[in-house]
Design a protein around this motif. Structure first.
Motif, PDB file in Angstrom:
ATOM      1  N   PRO A   1      43.921  43.014  41.245  1.00 39.14           N
ATOM      2  CA  PRO A   1      44.968  44.006  41.460  1.00 39.14           C
ATOM      3  C   PRO A   1      44.703  44.778  42.749  1.00 39.14           C
ATOM      4  O   PRO A   1      43.604  44.744  43.293  1.00 39.14           O
ATOM      5  N   GLY A   2      45.718  45.466  43.236  1.00 40.09           N
ATOM      6  CA  GLY A   2      45.550  46.266  44.435  1.00 40.09           C
ATOM      7  C   GLY A   2      45.994  45.542  45.691  1.00 40.09           C
ATOM      8  O   GLY A   2      46.448  44.392  45.648  1.00 40.09           O
ATOM      9  N   PRO A   3      45.854  46.179  46.852  1.00 45.44           N
ATOM     10  CA  PRO A   3      46.341  45.608  48.113  1.00 45.44           C
ATOM     11  C   PRO A   3      45.577  44.346  48.500  1.00 45.44           C
ATOM     12  O   PRO A   3      44.370  44.235  48.278  1.00 45.44           O
TER      13      PRO A   3
ATOM     14  N   GLY B   1      47.747  50.963  39.203  1.00 46.60           N
ATOM     15  CA  GLY B   1      46.574  50.386  39.847  1.00 46.60           C
ATOM     16  C   GLY B   1      46.016  49.196  39.104  1.00 46.60           C
ATOM     17  O   GLY B   1      45.545  48.230  39.716  1.00 46.60           O
ATOM     18  N   LEU B   2      46.085  49.221  37.780  1.00 48.10           N
ATOM     19  CA  LEU B   2      45.560  48.120  36.970  1.00 48.10           C
ATOM     20  C   LEU B   2      46.504  46.919  36.943  1.00 48.10           C
ATOM     21  O   LEU B   2      46.063  45.787  36.730  1.00 48.10           O
ATOM     22  N   LEU B   3      47.802  47.151  37.153  1.00 46.93           N
ATOM     23  CA  LEU B   3      48.793  46.082  37.027  1.00 46.93           C
ATOM     24  C   LEU B   3      49.369  45.629  38.359  1.00 46.93           C
ATOM     25  O   LEU B   3      50.305  44.829  38.375  1.00 46.93           O
TER      26      LEU B   3
ATOM     27  N   LEU C   1      40.132  35.209  46.693  1.00 44.57           N
ATOM     28  CA  LEU C   1      39.608  36.217  45.770  1.00 44.57           C
ATOM     29  C   LEU C   1      40.539  37.428  45.705  1.00 44.57           C
ATOM     30  O   LEU C   1      40.810  37.958  44.628  1.00 44.57           O
ATOM     31  N   ALA C   2      41.011  37.870  46.857  1.00 43.04           N
ATOM     32  CA  ALA C   2      41.894  39.039  46.895  1.00 43.04           C
ATOM     33  C   ALA C   2      43.188  38.784  46.148  1.00 43.04           C
ATOM     34  O   ALA C   2      43.761  39.702  45.542  1.00 43.04           O
TER      35      ALA C   2
ATOM     36  N   PHE D   1      45.203  53.463  43.025  1.00 46.62           N
ATOM     37  CA  PHE D   1      45.845  52.221  43.426  1.00 46.62           C
ATOM     38  C   PHE D   1      44.817  51.195  43.914  1.00 46.62           C
ATOM     39  O   PHE D   1      45.032  49.986  43.788  1.00 46.62           O
ATOM     40  N   VAL D   2      43.687  51.670  44.455  1.00 55.33           N
ATOM     41  CA  VAL D   2      42.704  50.788  45.087  1.00 55.33           C
ATOM     42  C   VAL D   2      41.496  50.509  44.210  1.00 55.33           C
ATOM     43  O   VAL D   2      40.973  49.388  44.197  1.00 55.33           O
ATOM     44  N   VAL D   3      41.038  51.513  43.446  1.00 58.29           N
ATOM     45  CA  VAL D   3      39.739  51.413  42.768  1.00 58.29           C
ATOM     46  C   VAL D   3      39.632  50.210  41.825  1.00 58.29           C
ATOM     47  O   VAL D   3      38.617  49.491  41.860  1.00 58.29           O
ATOM     48  N   PRO D   4      40.610  49.930  40.946  1.00 57.61           N
ATOM     49  CA  PRO D   4      40.432  48.767  40.052  1.00 57.61           C
ATOM     50  C   PRO D   4      40.222  47.461  40.811  1.00 57.61           C
ATOM     51  O   PRO D   4      39.300  46.697  40.493  1.00 57.61           O
ATOM     52  N   GLY D   5      41.043  47.207  41.812  1.00 58.69           N
ATOM     53  CA  GLY D   5      40.884  45.984  42.588  1.00 58.69           C
ATOM     54  C   GLY D   5      39.594  45.955  43.373  1.00 58.69           C
ATOM     55  O   GLY D   5      38.966  44.893  43.519  1.00 58.69           O
ATOM     56  N   ALA D   6      39.167  47.121  43.890  1.00 58.58           N
ATOM     57  CA  ALA D   6      37.927  47.170  44.660  1.00 58.58           C
ATOM     58  C   ALA D   6      36.719  46.832  43.794  1.00 58.58           C
ATOM     59  O   ALA D   6      35.794  46.135  44.243  1.00 58.58           O
ATOM     60  N   LEU D   7      36.705  47.311  42.553  1.00 58.14           N
ATOM     61  CA  LEU D   7      35.597  46.998  41.658  1.00 58.14           C
ATOM     62  C   LEU D   7      35.566  45.509  41.322  1.00 58.14           C
ATOM     63  O   LEU D   7      34.499  44.888  41.298  1.00 58.14           O
ATOM     64  N   VAL D   8      36.746  44.937  41.059  1.00 58.57           N
ATOM     65  CA  VAL D   8      36.812  43.501  40.776  1.00 58.57           C
ATOM     66  C   VAL D   8      36.375  42.703  42.005  1.00 58.57           C
ATOM     67  O   VAL D   8      35.627  41.725  41.911  1.00 58.57           O
ATOM     68  N   MET D   9      36.848  43.134  43.183  1.00 59.96           N
ATOM     69  CA  MET D   9      36.529  42.417  44.411  1.00 59.96           C
ATOM     70  C   MET D   9      35.031  42.468  44.716  1.00 59.96           C
ATOM     71  O   MET D   9      34.448  41.478  45.184  1.00 59.96           O
ATOM     72  N   LEU D  10      34.395  43.597  44.448  1.00 65.39           N
ATOM     73  CA  LEU D  10      32.963  43.699  44.667  1.00 65.39           C
ATOM     74  C   LEU D  10      32.217  42.728  43.753  1.00 65.39           C
ATOM     75  O   LEU D  10      31.283  42.039  44.191  1.00 65.39           O
ATOM     76  N   THR D  11      32.626  42.648  42.499  1.00 70.80           N
ATOM     77  CA  THR D  11      31.990  41.722  41.557  1.00 70.80           C
ATOM     78  C   THR D  11      32.157  40.276  42.014  1.00 70.80           C
ATOM     79  O   THR D  11      31.194  39.492  42.019  1.00 70.80           O
ATOM     80  N   LEU D  12      33.372  39.915  42.421  1.00 73.38           N
ATOM     81  CA  LEU D  12      33.622  38.546  42.878  1.00 73.38           C
ATOM     82  C   LEU D  12      32.857  38.238  44.168  1.00 73.38           C
ATOM     83  O   LEU D  12      32.381  37.115  44.360  1.00 73.38           O
TER      84      LEU D  12
END
Length: 463
Positions: free
Chosen positions: A313-315, A32-34, A308-309, A101-112
């Motif tokens: 990481p993530g989908p 998920g992180l990579l 941004l997406a 698989f989703v959570v790391p990217g979702a947190l980054v995406m929310l911040t962005l």
């Protein structure tokens, strides 16, 4: 990670060990992180970690699972993680694999998304996203080429892709109907000319049969949960449909039909059913609805969201989280824009990714029973070819909105540019990004960073 068993001869056979739940959780967190680089990079990462390095699953079973996930709406890479996690550790394994698989990217995406909503109209930020859009266009073009090389193995597949492109670009045929027609063509083609349709799909079954821990567990009869039963489908439907749609119905009852929450929940629940081919394939439709039907975003902001997406990481389908955040941020009412936007992002994530668990838990036992079915593989090959045509439409849609200021519609909805509205700076940056990615083989993240910096410098020089 593995044990060694010695037979009567001097040969030593390496037998992959079954991972513990804790070991699997650590690996899913790592993936998920990579998981940068879109579905191709994510699938390659899982193949290396699960098939090559650890041999938790065999080559053929991995590809069979991937074929099923490509037939489903939604992000195929995340669904593949859920599928393999479910094979290894039942429902709990599938939940952990899919969530991590989703959570790391979702947190980054929310911040962005928060930074974009608060500071997106600052000239420096606007300049950065001006360059990012050019890089995103190059990434989408590269996706068309990459998937086309994989899927268009003969003239029949090329013809299917061309028909899909003309159907969605010229005739505005709905994407789900295109997928349905392509699947039927593949199924019928397997009966009439199987040589033209077999092996056209991603991951055709010509790889060496490397058995993994899952395969050996099957042989020992240890995976009873992977065999369909009479009550499997009714039980999964009774559990997961309320989990998926319950919050949407509750928001509808509390806030009414016209609230932004009901619109987000209803629209993205629909997208979860029709997003065949991943983010690239459906983005043009989402952009049109979000811009023209609901008025949530301006045309260029959808491209910003994909940019941004691409950096998280993530989908890539996490771009929908950006849309949900901006929609609720601008229509939050009395609860405040930041809190409202965060709730909109969370609701979008829920209705986008909860169905992925539903599809896998519902269908995986039946797909395991259909291993080796040639008609299914042929239908998948035709659908993959059609997706190439749809992504080509997306690339054209991006090009028109990035390089030209004005675009008008002709006929049933075909977009054509106004030549006098060309932005030479955007065209120059787009060409440079394409050369970097396609010719010089520069990575996606360096190209995005370089294009953003170039956008700032170019706009500063040109005024």
């Amino acid at each position: 990670m593995s044990s060694l068993i010695s037979g009567e001869s001097a040969d030593i056979v390496e037998v992959p060990a079954v991972p513990s739940f804790r070991e699997a959780t650590k690996l899913w967190a790592k993936i998920g992180l990579l998981s940068f680089g879109g579905p191709a990079g994510q699938i390659a990462l899982m193949h290396k970690e699960l098939v090559e390095d650890r041999r938790w699953i065999g080559e053929q079973r991995f590809l069979h699972a991937l074929n099923y996930c490509m037939l489903l709406p939604g992000p195929e890479a995340q669904q593949l993680a859920i599928y393999i996690g479910w094979l290894l550790h039942r429902t709990a394994g599938g939940l952990v694999a899919g969530i991590l698989f989703v959570v790391p990217g979702a947190l980054v995406m929310l911040t962005l998304s928060i930074l974009y909503a608060l500071y997106g109209d600052v000239p420096l930020v606007e300049s950065l996203f001006f360059g990012v859009k050019a890089a995103v266009l190059a990434v989408v073009v590269e996706a068309v080429i990459r998937i086309g090389r994989r899927a268009l193995k003969n003239r029949v597949m090329v013809a299917i892709a061309l028909c899909a492109f003309l159907g969605i670009y010229v005739l505005s045929i709905p994407f789900p109907l295109i997928v349905l027609i392509a699947g039927l063509v593949g199924w019928a083609g397997n009966r009439v000319a199987p040589a033209l349709f077999s092996g056209a799909a991603h991951g055709k079954n010509d790889a060496p049969d490397i058995k993994g821990a899952v395969d050996l567990m099957f042989e020992r009869g240890q995976l009873a949960h992977a065999r369909p039963t009479r009550w499997h489908a009714p039980r999964i439907i009774a559990i997961w449909l309320p989990i998926w749609l319950g919050p949407v119905l509750l928001l509808w009852a509390l806030t009414g039909t016209n609230s932004v929450w009901t619109q987000i929940g209803g629209f993205f629940s629909l997208m979860a059913v029709v997003t065949f081919g991943g983010a690239y394939a459906v983005l043009a439709y989402v952009a049109q609805a979000a811009v023209e039907s609901f008025g949530w975003l301006a045309p260029g902001e959808m491209v910003d969201g994909l940019g941004l997406a691409e950096t998280t990481p993530g989908p890539l389908i996490l771009v929908l989280q950006f849309v949900g955040f901006i929609a609720a941020f601008r229509h939050s009412g009395a609860i405040g824009p930041l809190f409202g936007g965060s709730l909109g992002a969370l609701l979008t994530l829920w209705v986008t990714f909860t169905p992925c668990f539903f599809w896998i838990f519902l269908g995986a036992p039946y797909i395991e029973a259909l291993r080796g079915n040639k008609a299914l593989s042929a239908a998948l090959g035709a659908i993959t070819a059609a997706v190439v045509g749809v992504i080509l439409n997306l690339a054209l849609w991006f090009a028109l909105h990035v390089i030209f200021h004005d675009v008008r519609k002709l006929g049933l909805g075909m977009n054509v540019p106004v030549p006098s509205s060309i932005d030479w700076r955007a065209a120059l940056l787009s060409c440079a990004a394409m050369i970097a990615i396609l010719r010089l083989k520069v990575g996606m993240l360096p190209t995005l960073a370089g294009s953003a910096l170039a956008g700032v410098l170019l706009l500063a020089v040109s005024g």
